[in-house]
Design a protein around this motif. Structure first.
Motif, PDB file in Angstrom:
ATOM      1  N   LYS A   7     -24.745 -14.829 -19.278  1.00 36.16           N
ATOM      2  CA  LYS A   7     -24.969 -15.046 -17.857  1.00 36.16           C
ATOM      3  C   LYS A   7     -23.683 -15.480 -17.199  1.00 36.16           C
ATOM      4  CE  LYS A   7     -28.334 -17.556 -19.346  1.00 36.16           C
ATOM      5  NZ  LYS A   7     -28.729 -16.699 -20.474  1.00 36.16           N
ATOM      6  N   ARG A   8     -23.618 -15.140 -15.933  1.00 39.57           N
ATOM      7  CA  ARG A   8     -22.466 -15.514 -15.168  1.00 39.57           C
ATOM      8  C   ARG A   8     -22.591 -16.967 -14.790  1.00 39.57           C
ATOM      9  NH1 ARG A   8     -21.917 -17.212 -10.883  1.00 39.57           N
ATOM     10  NH2 ARG A   8     -19.747 -17.742 -10.575  1.00 39.57           N
ATOM     11  N   CYS A  10     -20.971 -20.366 -12.695  1.00 43.56           N
ATOM     12  CA  CYS A  10     -19.966 -20.957 -11.826  1.00 43.56           C
ATOM     13  C   CYS A  10     -19.114 -21.879 -12.677  1.00 43.56           C
ATOM     14  CB  CYS A  10     -20.629 -21.808 -10.733  1.00 43.56           C
ATOM     15  SG  CYS A  10     -21.535 -20.850  -9.542  1.00 43.56           S
ATOM     16  N   TYR A  30     -14.749 -17.686 -17.479  1.00 44.28           N
ATOM     17  CA  TYR A  30     -15.268 -17.431 -16.134  1.00 44.28           C
ATOM     18  C   TYR A  30     -14.652 -16.165 -15.575  1.00 44.28           C
ATOM     19  CZ  TYR A  30     -15.849 -17.978 -11.109  1.00 44.28           C
ATOM     20  OH  TYR A  30     -16.130 -17.758  -9.795  1.00 44.28           O
ATOM     21  N   ARG A  34     -16.537 -12.882 -14.371  1.00 42.27           N
ATOM     22  CA  ARG A  34     -16.374 -12.436 -13.002  1.00 42.27           C
ATOM     23  C   ARG A  34     -15.906 -10.986 -12.974  1.00 42.27           C
ATOM     24  NH1 ARG A  34     -12.325 -15.855  -9.413  1.00 42.27           N
ATOM     25  NH2 ARG A  34     -10.850 -14.963 -10.914  1.00 42.27           N
ATOM     26  N   LEU A  37     -18.768  -8.785 -13.750  1.00 44.62           N
ATOM     27  CA  LEU A  37     -19.633  -8.672 -12.582  1.00 44.62           C
ATOM     28  C   LEU A  37     -19.039  -7.692 -11.584  1.00 44.62           C
ATOM     29  CD1 LEU A  37     -22.178  -9.762 -11.199  1.00 44.62           C
ATOM     30  CD2 LEU A  37     -20.749 -11.488 -10.116  1.00 44.62           C
ATOM     31  N   MET A  40     -19.517  -4.158 -12.918  1.00 46.62           N
ATOM     32  CA  MET A  40     -20.923  -3.782 -12.772  1.00 46.62           C
ATOM     33  C   MET A  40     -21.231  -3.427 -11.320  1.00 46.62           C
ATOM     34  SD  MET A  40     -24.368  -5.944 -13.501  1.00 46.62           S
ATOM     35  CE  MET A  40     -23.529  -7.112 -14.510  1.00 46.62           C
ATOM     36  N   SER A  41     -20.720  -4.227 -10.414  1.00 45.80           N
ATOM     37  CA  SER A  41     -20.999  -4.000  -8.999  1.00 45.80           C
ATOM     38  C   SER A  41     -20.403  -2.689  -8.518  1.00 45.80           C
ATOM     39  CB  SER A  41     -20.442  -5.156  -8.170  1.00 45.80           C
ATOM     40  OG  SER A  41     -20.992  -6.379  -8.598  1.00 45.80           O
ATOM     41  N   ILE A  69     -16.121 -11.459  -4.671  1.00 44.86           N
ATOM     42  CA  ILE A  69     -15.365 -11.566  -5.916  1.00 44.86           C
ATOM     43  C   ILE A  69     -13.899 -11.295  -5.640  1.00 44.86           C
ATOM     44  CG2 ILE A  69     -15.018 -10.600  -8.213  1.00 44.86           C
ATOM     45  CD1 ILE A  69     -17.958  -9.874  -8.237  1.00 44.86           C
ATOM     46  N   GLU A  72     -12.218 -14.150  -3.912  1.00 46.18           N
ATOM     47  CA  GLU A  72     -11.966 -15.267  -4.813  1.00 46.18           C
ATOM     48  C   GLU A  72     -10.822 -14.941  -5.750  1.00 46.18           C
ATOM     49  OE1 GLU A  72     -15.394 -17.604  -6.505  1.00 46.18           O
ATOM     50  OE2 GLU A  72     -14.355 -17.007  -8.352  1.00 46.18           O
TER      51      GLU A  72
ATOM     52  N   ARG B 276     -24.236 -22.757  -5.074  1.00 41.38           N
ATOM     53  CA  ARG B 276     -23.627 -21.508  -4.625  1.00 41.38           C
ATOM     54  C   ARG B 276     -23.151 -20.691  -5.824  1.00 41.38           C
ATOM     55  NH1 ARG B 276     -22.652 -18.311  -1.131  1.00 41.38           N
ATOM     56  NH2 ARG B 276     -20.789 -17.061  -1.005  1.00 41.38           N
ATOM     57  N   SER B 277     -23.403 -19.379  -5.768  1.00 47.32           N
ATOM     58  CA  SER B 277     -22.896 -18.476  -6.794  1.00 47.32           C
ATOM     59  C   SER B 277     -22.642 -17.133  -6.123  1.00 47.32           C
ATOM     60  CB  SER B 277     -23.916 -18.319  -7.927  1.00 47.32           C
ATOM     61  OG  SER B 277     -24.992 -17.509  -7.494  1.00 47.32           O
ATOM     62  N   PHE B 278     -22.191 -16.194  -6.890  1.00 45.81           N
ATOM     63  CA  PHE B 278     -21.968 -14.868  -6.331  1.00 45.81           C
ATOM     64  C   PHE B 278     -23.277 -14.211  -5.912  1.00 45.81           C
ATOM     65  CE2 PHE B 278     -17.615 -14.585  -6.469  1.00 45.81           C
ATOM     66  CZ  PHE B 278     -17.059 -14.854  -7.707  1.00 45.81           C
ATOM     67  N   PHE B 279     -24.381 -14.754  -6.391  1.00 48.93           N
ATOM     68  CA  PHE B 279     -25.675 -14.155  -6.076  1.00 48.93           C
ATOM     69  C   PHE B 279     -26.384 -14.850  -4.925  1.00 48.93           C
ATOM     70  CE2 PHE B 279     -25.150 -11.558  -9.627  1.00 48.93           C
ATOM     71  CZ  PHE B 279     -24.764 -12.324 -10.715  1.00 48.93           C
ATOM     72  N   SER B 329     -31.517 -19.065 -13.483  1.00 55.57           N
ATOM     73  CA  SER B 329     -30.482 -18.967 -14.512  1.00 55.57           C
ATOM     74  C   SER B 329     -30.388 -17.555 -15.087  1.00 55.57           C
ATOM     75  CB  SER B 329     -30.781 -19.959 -15.630  1.00 55.57           C
ATOM     76  OG  SER B 329     -32.079 -19.708 -16.129  1.00 55.57           O
ATOM     77  N   LYS B 330     -31.246 -16.674 -14.600  1.00 52.94           N
ATOM     78  CA  LYS B 330     -31.241 -15.300 -15.122  1.00 52.94           C
ATOM     79  C   LYS B 330     -30.723 -14.300 -14.097  1.00 52.94           C
ATOM     80  CE  LYS B 330     -33.777 -16.137 -18.870  1.00 52.94           C
ATOM     81  NZ  LYS B 330     -33.277 -15.862 -20.213  1.00 52.94           N
ATOM     82  N   CYS B 332     -27.959 -13.094 -13.248  1.00 59.36           N
ATOM     83  CA  CYS B 332     -27.021 -12.042 -13.625  1.00 59.36           C
ATOM     84  C   CYS B 332     -27.740 -10.877 -14.287  1.00 59.36           C
ATOM     85  CB  CYS B 332     -25.938 -12.609 -14.535  1.00 59.36           C
ATOM     86  SG  CYS B 332     -24.470 -11.575 -14.555  1.00 59.36           S
ATOM     87  N   SER B 333     -28.645 -11.196 -15.193  1.00 66.08           N
ATOM     88  CA  SER B 333     -29.409 -10.117 -15.835  1.00 66.08           C
ATOM     89  C   SER B 333     -30.270  -9.383 -14.822  1.00 66.08           C
ATOM     90  CB  SER B 333     -30.320 -10.683 -16.929  1.00 66.08           C
ATOM     91  OG  SER B 333     -29.585 -11.502 -17.790  1.00 66.08           O
ATOM     92  N   TYR B 335     -29.589  -9.023 -11.775  1.00 68.86           N
ATOM     93  CA  TYR B 335     -28.697  -8.196 -10.978  1.00 68.86           C
ATOM     94  C   TYR B 335     -28.382  -6.914 -11.730  1.00 68.86           C
ATOM     95  CZ  TYR B 335     -24.464  -6.920  -8.311  1.00 68.86           C
ATOM     96  OH  TYR B 335     -23.524  -6.265  -7.555  1.00 68.86           O
TER      97      TYR B 335
END
Lengths: 241, 445
Positions: A7-8, A10, A30, A34, A37, A40-41, A69, A72, B276-279, B329-330, B332-333, B335
Motif C-alpha cells: 500500500k501507498r 504517506c 515512499y 509514489r 502510483l 499506474m495512473s 504526484i 510533489e 491527506r494522501s494522494f487519494f 488503508s486499502k 491503493c489497491s 485505486y
C-alpha cells in the motif's frame, strides 16, 4: 503492478496491515511507491475503452492525481534524480500509445469538434438570456502545440510530457500529432525511456502499433489521421459560414 | 432498527434475461426508484430495459402475499446507438429513472442513458372494443361494398394489459454523459446534468432546453472538476443543488440569474490535513446527493462516508456516517482495481429519520439518525431465505476475527451494492445487487 498488500503510505503514516513494509519507513520506499502510483495512473489514463466514451470523471480524477504526484516530485526535486535503472520497471507493453489514446479519450469527451457540432450536434441547449453554449465552445487548433514551446524546461521533463498529453488531448488538428512527435526533445524521450525501461533513447513506445505513424518522421503519415484532419477542416468551414 | 425479511421477495433476473437476446451483462441493474406512492418500483438495467414492479394489494384471501411486488411491465427504453461523428458507441444503459407525480390513471416516468432522456407513459388497458364496422375481429379490412348495416362497437373486458409508450424524446442536448435527472416540484420542468453542464427542460418541449450551469473551462486542459450529481429541491421550484468530483456541493437559485454559474450556497467540509494522501481528492468526490423529504437537509455520498448537511450551514456537515472506514488503508489497491471510482447512491426513508447506502460484498448499511445506531446487512441468496430475518453483519478490521465476522481481505469487491431505494412511506427497501433485486420489509420487534 502492486504485490498483494503493498500500500501507498504517506511519509510518517503508521498503519501497515500486511506488515510487508513494516520496517521500511524510509524516504526511498515512499518514492518507490509514489513512482509506482504515478506509473499506474499514467497507464490508467492511457488505457481507454475505444468503443465507448470513457468516463470523464474518472479521467479527471486520475489526471489530478498525476498532477499532484508531479508537483510533489518537482518540489522534492526528486524528479531529476530518477534514473532509468531505478524507475524503469514498467514493461514495454504496459505503455500503450500515450498521446494517441489519451487524445482520443479526451477528444471523445467533446473537446475536439468545432462549435455548433462540437457540442454533439446540439439542437437543444438554448438560452435566450445567456449565450448559446455551443457557440461558446472555444477552439484551440494550434495554441496547444504552440504552448509546447513556452518555457517550461525548468519544471522537468515529466511536467512537459504531462502537459503535452493534456494539450494534445485538446488538440483538434491531428496534424499536430506529427508535430508532437517531431518535437525531438530530449526530456520527453527521457521520460519515455524511463517509463518503458528502455535504455539508450530508442524510439518511444507510444508509437508502436500505430500504423503509419513513425515517431521520428514528422509530417502526415497515417491516412486515418489525415482523413480526420480533413474532416475537421471541412467541419470548421461548414460551421463558420 | 431491525429489519426482517418476512415478506421479502427475491427476484432472480436470470429468468427475465432468457426472454431477451442480450448479453449476460445486460441484466446488471443500474438504477432503482420507487414512485411517489411506493406502489410501483422501477428498475433500469445495463441492457436498456426498464422493469416495473407493482405492489400487490393486501388481500385477506391471500394472506401470504402481504404487499409483494410482482412484475407489472417490462419494456425496452433505450437501444445502443452509434455516434458517427466521434466513432463511438452510445451505451443503452439506463443511468437514472425518475417518476412523475401521478395526475391521472396512467403513470409517467423519465428514463435516461448517457445522452437521451425519454418520457414514458405506462397505462393499463382492461377493455377492448369489439364490433367494428370497417374491420373484422382479426383486423382485416372489410370490403366496404359488403357492409349492409352499421353497428356500434361494444367495449368488452379483456385481460389486463400494461402498455408502455414513449411520449417525449429529449435528445441532442448533452455532449457529455448524463449522470442525473430530477423532476421539479412544479411538475412541469426537470433538469438533466452531465459532467460539465446542467440543462432545464419543460416536459412538453423536446426541441429546446435551457442551459443553467456550465462549468466547462475555456481551455479543456484546465479541466479539474466535473459535475457528479444534481437534484431539485423537493418544495422550492427555483432551487437545485449539484455536487462535484472535488467534494463540493453548490446550491443554486434560478431566480438570481439565467446562468447559475454562481452559486447561492457552497457546501464543503474542510479537509483534515492529518489524513491527506494522494487519494484524498478521489475519495472526496461525491457520487450522489439527495434532499431530505422535508427539504431542510441534504445528504451526500462520497467513497467512504455519508454526510448529512443542514441547508443553513455551509461550513461543515451536520452528521458524518462512516460506511466502510476499514477501506481507508486499502485505497491503493482499490485505486488499482478501479473500485475507488465506484459510484454509490444513498437514500432517505420516508420520515428522514434513517438513511441507507450500499457497500461491497453485497453489504448495505443503514443509519438511524435518531438513535445513532447503524447496521450492516447483506443482500444475497444465502442470507435471504424466505421468512428469515437478515442477520446483522460485521467486518473485522484487525486482530482476532470473531465468529460470523468477515475480514476485510475476504470481502468480494465485485459484489457491490450501488443502487438502493426506500419506500416513500413504509419500511420497505429495494436493494440491487448486480443483477439481482431484493425487496425487504422492516418490522419492529
Amino acid at each position: 503492478m502492486f504485490t498483494r498488500g503493498l500500500k501507498r503510505k504517506c511519509v510518517g503514516h503508521e498503519e501497515d496491515m500486511e506488515g510487508a513494509l513494516a520496517g521500511l519507513k524510509t524516504v526511498s520506499s515512499y518514492s518507490l511507491q509514489r513512482q509506482s502510483l504515478l506509473d499506474m495512473s499514467l497507464v490508467k489514463l492511457q488505457l481507454c475503452h475505444m468503443l465507448v466514451e470513457p468516463n470523464l470523471c474518472r479521467s479527471v480524477l486520475i489526471a489530478n492525481t498525476v498532477r499532484q504526484i508531479q508537483e510533489e516530485m518537482t518540489q522534492d526535486g526528486t524528479w531529476r534524480s530518477v534514473t532509468p535503472q531505478e524507475a524503469g520497471r514498467a514493461p514495454l507493453d504496459r505503455l500503450v500509445s500515450t498521446e494517441i489514446l489519451c487524445r482520443s479519450a479526451w477528444e471523445q469527451e467533446g473537446a475536439r469538434p468545432a462549435p455548433g457540432l462540437g457540442d454533439g450536434h446540439v439542437q437543444g441547449p438554448v438560452s435566450d438570456l445567456c449565450p448559446v453554449t455551443s457557440a461558446q465552445a472555444p477552439r484551440h487548433p494550434q495554441s496547444g502545440i504552440w504552448e509546447l514551446d513556452s518555457p517550461r524546461e525548468d519544471r522537468g521533463g515529466f511536467h512537459k510530457s504531462l502537459d503535452q498529453i493534456f494539450e494534445t488531448l485538446e488538440t483538434k488538428n491531428p496534424g499536430c500529432m506529427e508535430e508532437l512527435f517531431s518535437d525531438v526533445d530530449s526530456p520527453y524521450y527521457d521520460l519515455d525511456t524511463v517509463l518503458t525501461g528502455m535504455v539508450g533513447g530508442a524510439r518511444p513506445g507510444p508509437c508502436e502499433g500505430l500504423e503509419g505513424l513513425a515517431p521520428a518522421t514528422p509530417g502526415p503519415s497515417s491516412s486515418c489521421k489525415s482523413d480526420l484532419g480533413e474532416l475537421d477542416h471541412v467541419v470548421e468551414i461548414l460551421v463558420e459560414t | 432498527m431491525e429489519v426482517e425479511s418476512d415478506s421479502h421477495i427475491h427476484m432472480c433476473w436470470q429468468v427475465l434475461s432468457a426472454r431477451t437476446k442480450k448479453w449476460p451483462l445486460a441484466d446488471i441493474i443500474s438504477t432503482v426508484e420507487f414512485n411517489y406512492s411506493g406502489d410501483l418500483l422501477a428498475t433500469g438495467d445495463k441492457g436498456g430495459r426498464v422493469v416495473i414492479f407493482q405492489r400487490e394489494q393486501e388481500n385477506k384471501s391471500r394472506p401470504h402475499s402481504r404487499g409483494e411486488y410482482n412484475v407489472y411491465s417490462t419494456f425496452q427504453s433505450h437501444e445502443p446507438e452509434f455516434d458517427y461523428l466521434k466513432s463511438l458507441e452510445i451505451e443503452e444503459k439506463i443511468n437514472k429513472i425518475r417518476w412523475l407525480p401521478q395526475q391521472n390513471a396512467a403513470h409517467f416516468l423519465l428514463s435516461t442513458n448517457d445522452k437521451t432522456i425519454k418520457l414514458w407513459k405506462i397505462s393499463e388497458r382492461d377493455k377492448r372494443a369489439e364490433g367494428y364496422n370497417l374491420k373484422d375481429e382479426d383486423g382485416r379490412l372489410r370490403d366496404p361494398f359488403r357492409i349492409t348495416a352499421l353497428r356500434v362497437p361494444i367495449l368488452k373486458p379483456m385481460d389486463l394489459m400494461v402498455e408502455a409508450s414513449p411520449r417525449r424524446i429529449f435528445a441532442n442536448a448533452h455532449t457529455y454523459h448524463i449522470n442525473s435527472i430530477s423532476v421539479n416540484s412544479d411538475h412541469e420542468t426537470y433538469l438533466s446534468a452531465d459532467d460539465l453542464r446542467i440543462n432545464l427542460w419543460h416536459l412538453e418541449i423536446t426541441d429546446r432546453s435551457f442551459n443553467i450551469v456550465d462549468i466547462k473551462p475555456a481551455n479543456m486542459e484546465e479541466l479539474t472538476e466535473v459535475i457528479t450529481a444534481a437534484e431539485f429541491h423537493p418544495h422550492q421550484c427555483n432551487v437545485f443543488v449539484y455536487s462535484s468530483s472535488k467534494g463540493t456541493i453548490r446550491l443554486c437559485d434560478m431566480r438570481s440569474s439565467a446562468l447559475c454559474d454562481r452559486h447561492s450556497k457552497f457546501f464543503e467540509e474542510p479537509e483534515d490535513p492529518s489524513s491527506r494522501s494522494f487519494f484524498s481528492e478521489i475519495i472526496s468526490s461525491i457520487s450522489d446527493v439527495k434532499f431530505s423529504h422535508s427539504g431542510r437537509y441534504m445528504m451526500s455520498r462520497d467513497y467512504l462516508s455519508v454526510k448529512v448537511w443542514d441547508l443553513n450551514m455551509e461550513s461543515r456537515p451536520l452528521e458524518t456516517h462512516q460506511v466502510h472506514e476499514y477501506l481507508r488503508s486499502k485505497l491503493c489497491s482499490l485505486y488499482e482495481n478501479d473500485c475507488i471510482f465506484d459510484k454509490f447512491e444513498c437514500c432517505w426513508n420516508g420520515s428522514d429519520s434513517a438513511i441507507m447506502t450500499g457497500s461491497y460484498n453485497n453489504f448495505f448499511r443503514m443509519f438511524d439518525r435518531d438513535t445513532r445506531r447503524d447496521v450492516t446487512l447483506e443482500a444475497s441468496r444465502e442470507s435471504s431465505k424466505p421468512r428469515a430475518s437478515l442477520k446483522p453483519r460485521k467486518v473485522c478490521t484487525g486482530g482476532k476475527r470473531k465468529k460470523d465476522e468477515i475480514s476485510v481481505d475476504s470481502l468480494d469487491f465485485n459484489k457491490k451494492i450501488l443502487h438502493t431505494a426506500w419506500h416513500p412511506a413504509d419500511s420497505v427497501i429495494a436493494v440491487a445487487a448486480t443483477n439481482n433485486l431484493y425487496i425487504f420489509q422492516g418490522k419492529i420487534n
